[in-house]
Design an enzyme around this catalytic site. Structure first.
Site, PDB file in Angstrom:
ATOM      1  N   HIS A 293      -5.532   2.798   1.735  1.00 37.57           N
ATOM      2  CA  HIS A 293      -4.613   3.853   2.236  1.00 37.57           C
ATOM      3  C   HIS A 293      -4.141   4.707   1.030  1.00 37.57           C
ATOM      4  O   HIS A 293      -4.271   4.007  -0.209  1.00 37.57           O
ATOM      5  CB  HIS A 293      -3.245   3.185   2.872  1.00 37.57           C
TER       6      HIS A 293
ATOM      7  N   ASP B 197      -4.969   0.818  11.249  1.00 38.15           N
ATOM      8  CA  ASP B 197      -6.311   0.699  12.343  1.00 38.15           C
ATOM      9  C   ASP B 197      -6.870  -0.691  12.158  1.00 38.15           C
ATOM     10  O   ASP B 197      -7.799  -0.781  13.124  1.00 38.15           O
ATOM     11  CB  ASP B 197      -7.097   2.200  11.726  1.00 38.15           C
TER      12      ASP B 197
HETATM   13  N1  CMC Z   1     -13.913   0.108   1.522  1.00 42.18           N
HETATM   14  C1  CMC Z   1     -14.541   0.212   0.208  1.00 42.18           C
HETATM   15  N2  CMC Z   1     -14.103   0.644  -0.845  1.00 42.18           N
HETATM   16  C2  CMC Z   1     -12.971   1.445  -0.697  1.00 42.18           C
HETATM   17  C3  CMC Z   1     -12.294   1.595   0.626  1.00 42.18           C
HETATM   18  C4  CMC Z   1     -12.720   0.876   1.745  1.00 42.18           C
HETATM   19  N3  CMC Z   1     -12.337   0.925   2.932  1.00 42.18           N
HETATM   20  N4  CMC Z   1     -11.309   2.407   0.537  1.00 42.18           N
HETATM   21  C5  CMC Z   1     -10.987   2.818  -0.686  1.00 42.18           C
HETATM   22  N5  CMC Z   1     -12.139   2.334  -1.493  1.00 42.18           N
HETATM   23  C6  CMC Z   1     -12.416   2.198  -2.846  1.00 42.18           C
HETATM   24  C7  CMC Z   1     -13.101   3.799  -3.096  1.00 42.18           C
HETATM   25  O1  CMC Z   1     -14.483   3.574  -3.213  1.00 42.18           O
HETATM   26  C8  CMC Z   1     -12.618   4.179  -4.661  1.00 42.18           C
HETATM   27  O2  CMC Z   1     -13.178   3.258  -5.464  1.00 42.18           O
HETATM   28  P1  CMC Z   1     -13.483   3.644  -7.034  1.00 42.18           P
HETATM   29  O3  CMC Z   1     -12.274   3.992  -7.912  1.00 42.18           O
HETATM   30  O4  CMC Z   1     -14.424   2.539  -7.741  1.00 42.18           O
HETATM   31  O5  CMC Z   1     -14.187   5.072  -6.685  1.00 42.18           O
HETATM   32  C9  CMC Z   1     -11.105   3.539  -4.672  1.00 42.18           C
HETATM   33  O6  CMC Z   1     -11.120   2.546  -3.571  1.00 42.18           O
HETATM   34  C10 CMC Z   1     -10.080   4.593  -4.232  1.00 42.18           C
HETATM   35  O7  CMC Z   1     -10.207   4.989  -2.921  1.00 42.18           O
HETATM   36  P2  CMC Z   1     -10.441   6.580  -2.456  1.00 42.18           P
HETATM   37  O8  CMC Z   1     -11.261   6.874  -1.402  1.00 42.18           O
HETATM   38  O9  CMC Z   1     -10.133   7.475  -3.857  1.00 42.18           O
HETATM   39  O10 CMC Z   1      -8.974   6.760  -1.787  1.00 42.18           O
HETATM   40  P3  CMC Z   1      -8.100   7.753  -1.062  1.00 42.18           P
HETATM   41  O11 CMC Z   1      -6.614   7.604  -1.018  1.00 42.18           O
HETATM   42  O12 CMC Z   1      -8.951   9.125  -1.102  1.00 42.18           O
HETATM   43  O13 CMC Z   1      -8.768   7.119   0.369  1.00 42.18           O
HETATM   44  C11 CMC Z   1      -8.729   6.109   2.521  1.00 42.18           C
HETATM   45  C12 CMC Z   1      -8.055   6.589   1.499  1.00 42.18           C
HETATM   46  C13 CMC Z   1      -7.902   5.591   3.626  1.00 42.18           C
HETATM   47  C14 CMC Z   1      -9.368   7.466   3.347  1.00 42.18           C
HETATM   48  C15 CMC Z   1      -9.804   5.254   2.211  1.00 42.18           C
HETATM   49  O14 CMC Z   1      -9.140   4.056   1.816  1.00 42.18           O
HETATM   50  C16 CMC Z   1     -10.942   4.965   3.490  1.00 42.18           C
HETATM   51  O15 CMC Z   1     -12.021   5.552   3.460  1.00 42.18           O
HETATM   52  N6  CMC Z   1     -10.555   3.816   4.188  1.00 42.18           N
HETATM   53  C17 CMC Z   1     -11.495   3.635   5.230  1.00 42.18           C
HETATM   54  C18 CMC Z   1     -11.132   4.418   6.485  1.00 42.18           C
HETATM   55  C19 CMC Z   1      -9.917   4.103   7.118  1.00 42.18           C
HETATM   56  O16 CMC Z   1      -9.464   2.877   7.215  1.00 42.18           O
HETATM   57  N7  CMC Z   1      -8.989   5.043   7.316  1.00 42.18           N
HETATM   58  C20 CMC Z   1      -7.428   4.866   8.083  1.00 42.18           C
HETATM   59  C21 CMC Z   1      -6.483   5.251   7.154  1.00 42.18           C
HETATM   60  S1  CMC Z   1      -4.666   4.604   7.784  1.00 42.18           S
HETATM   61  C22 CMC Z   1      -4.676   5.409   9.020  1.00 42.18           C
HETATM   62  C23 CMC Z   1      -4.505   6.902   9.147  1.00 42.18           C
HETATM   63  O17 CMC Z   1      -4.463   7.494   8.151  1.00 42.18           O
HETATM   64  O18 CMC Z   1      -4.863   7.328  10.322  1.00 42.18           O
END
Ligand code: CMC
Length: 432
Positions: A308, A367
């Site tokens: 998140h 989720d």
């Molecule tokens: N699985 C594997 N690696 C992950 C994941 C994951 N679910 N989420 C983040 N990471 C890693 C990412 O690869 C990055 O690694 P590095 O620093 O080595 O490049 C690091 O963690 C930071 O991730 P980010 O993508 O830069 O973080 P963000 O804040 O931009 O994205 C997020 C947040 C929720 C989009 C992301 O965690 C994600 O894609 N999660 C899976 C989808 C999900 O469950 N979404 C629902 C969010 S909560 C409810 C809502 O908003 O509706």
């Protein structure tokens, strides 16, 4: 007392500007960067809004480090376990918990608007039977803009309020109709003698020939899920509703924009993707393979329902939903649903003991477990994000009303750092 400021120095030109701090009631201060451009000719650059407060708001507070979520100051756990949908909706919209009289009047208002115009039903028939229900939601909710001309003066607080009531009231009716359309069953009219969640379940699962046997446990579980999904401050879809509304667009179009944003798998679409992922994993022995894939930067696979932007601790909503899974699944067909829940628990256990997820503070989010309960309630996978949209409508309209009620409200117009070609001379096509 001197005003709190932060001084920014442009080391290139030596020019300085004092930027005032904006103090909230809890959480970090903001820096008012508006003088940056006029004083230094500079822009704040923050794609993804990592450190940007796009507005001030009194609705929802999150402390991502501590895993805290409050609606109007009340911890979400207390509301989810002790309140009900309409009471919490009233709190989000109006700022205070209602008295009995206020709640009764609010309920009357919402019930008054639960039906949809008969001609709106024709919109559903324009969609193919296998259309994704979120596609139907975007289209049908947007089309509400074509009705209700009597109350579309967004400068009038009463018009804004009745539009907000209409959206909260009609969303379950439209959602259930989008499901009935896909399975070829007749639409079920709302029943105002039922509670908000009971009425939705009835519209989903009753037919003209069979009543729906109402189960208080299912109603309670849905109530809890809806409250936990109602608001989450400036998430992508709420920020979308605010940005769309800032141009003074009509509120139904703004909510349709919010639904479109929610649909993405990085946001609300993750609940559907989690169940698909768990089905793909299939058995606990395959969990390590998928954890390996999630860590592999060459592989686009991510653990859906994990991570998140704001929470760097356990998402309080996920904790409560996991607990509710135990209660609901124990009573509703345990044999059919426990294997998928056990798989999810195994995935959480292995991910949370892995350095990759520990170092990056990746925990289950709202989720991760919600779809398991939805499924136990009989909701199909492709309706999970629609469920999120019904609940989040309360947050969307609350943000829209807060923004539109602010006399200083102005159009949201982000700037950019331009990186394209610099000025050049047009060349006729025959000379290219
Ligand atoms: N699985 C594997 N690696 C992950 C994941 C994951 N679910 N989420 C983040 N990471 C890693 C990412 O690869 C990055 O690694 P590095 O620093 O080595 O490049 C690091 O963690 C930071 O991730 P980010 O993508 O830069 O973080 P963000 O804040 O931009 O994205 C997020 C947040 C929720 C989009 C992301 O965690 C994600 O894609 N999660 C899976 C989808 C999900 O469950 N979404 C629902 C969010 S909560 C409810 C809502 O908003 O509706």
């Amino acid at each position: 007392m001197s005003k709190k400021t932060v001084t920014i120095t442009n080391n290139w030109t030596g020019k300085q500007v004092d930027l005032p701090l904006v103090e909230g009631s809890q959480g970090p201060y903001g820096i008012d960067v508006r003088p940056l451009y006029s004083e230094l000719g500079l822009l704040a650059y923050d794609p993804g809004f990592f450190s940007t407060a796009s507005c001030s708001s009194q609705i929802t507070y999150i402390d991502g480090e501590e895993g805290v979520l409050q609606y109007r100051g009340y911890p979400v756990e207390q509301l989810a376990e002790q309140s009900n949908f309409l009471e919490t909706a009233y709190l989000l919209m109006y700022g205070e918990l209602p008295t009995l009289t206020q709640l009764s009047a609010f309920r009357t208002q919402i019930c008054h608007h639960t039906m949809i115009n008969e001609s709106l039903k024709n919109f559903f028939h324009g969609f193919h039977y296998d259309a994704h229900p979120m596609a139907v939601m975007v289209g049908v909710v947007g089309s509400l803009s074509a009705f209700y001309h009597d109350s579309l003066d967004i400068r009038d607080p009463e018009h804004r309020e009745v539009s907000a009531h209409r959206m909260i009231a009609k969303m379950p009716t439209i959602a259930a109709a989008s499901y009935k359309h896909t399975i070829g069953e007749p639409f079920v009219y709302p029943r105002n003698d039922l509670d908000y969640c009971g009425n939705f379940l009835n519209m989903m699962f009753s037919t003209p020939c069979e009543p729906y046997p109402m189960d208080p446990l299912k109603e309670k579980a849905l109530n809890l899920l809806f409250i936990l999904h109602m608001d989450h401050e400036q998430n992508a879809s709420s920020a979308t509703v605010r940005l769309a509304g800032s141009s003074q667009a009509n509120p139904f179009a703004c909510i349709a924009a919010g639904i479109a944003s929610l649909w993405g798998p990085a946001h609300g679409g993750a609940n559907e993707a989690v169940l698909e992922m768990l089905e793909q994993i299939g058995t606990p022995e395959r969990v390590p393979e998928f954890i390996r894939r999630a860590k592999d930067k060459e592989d686009p696979f991510r653990l859906m329902g994990f991570g998140h932007r704001v929470y760097k601790n356990y998402d309080p909503r996920a904790r409560l939903i996991r607990k509710t899974c135990h209660e609901v699944l124990a009573q509703v067909a345990p044999d059919a649903y426990n294997p998928i829940f056990e798989l999810a628990l195994k995935l959480e256990e292995l991910a949370r003991s892995d350095d990759y997820f520990i170092e990056r503070n990746l925990y289950p989010n709202v989720d991760f477990y919600s779809g398991i309960i939805y499924r136990a309630l009989g909701i199909p996978n492709n309706m999970f994000t629609v469920m999120f949209a019904i609940a989040r409508t309360v947050g969307w309209v609350s943000h829209w009303m807060e923004m539109m009620g602010d006399p200083g409200q102005r159009i949201g117009r982000p700037r950019q750092v331009y990186t394209g070609a610099t000025e050049r001379v047009y060349c006729p096509i025959e000379r290219r």
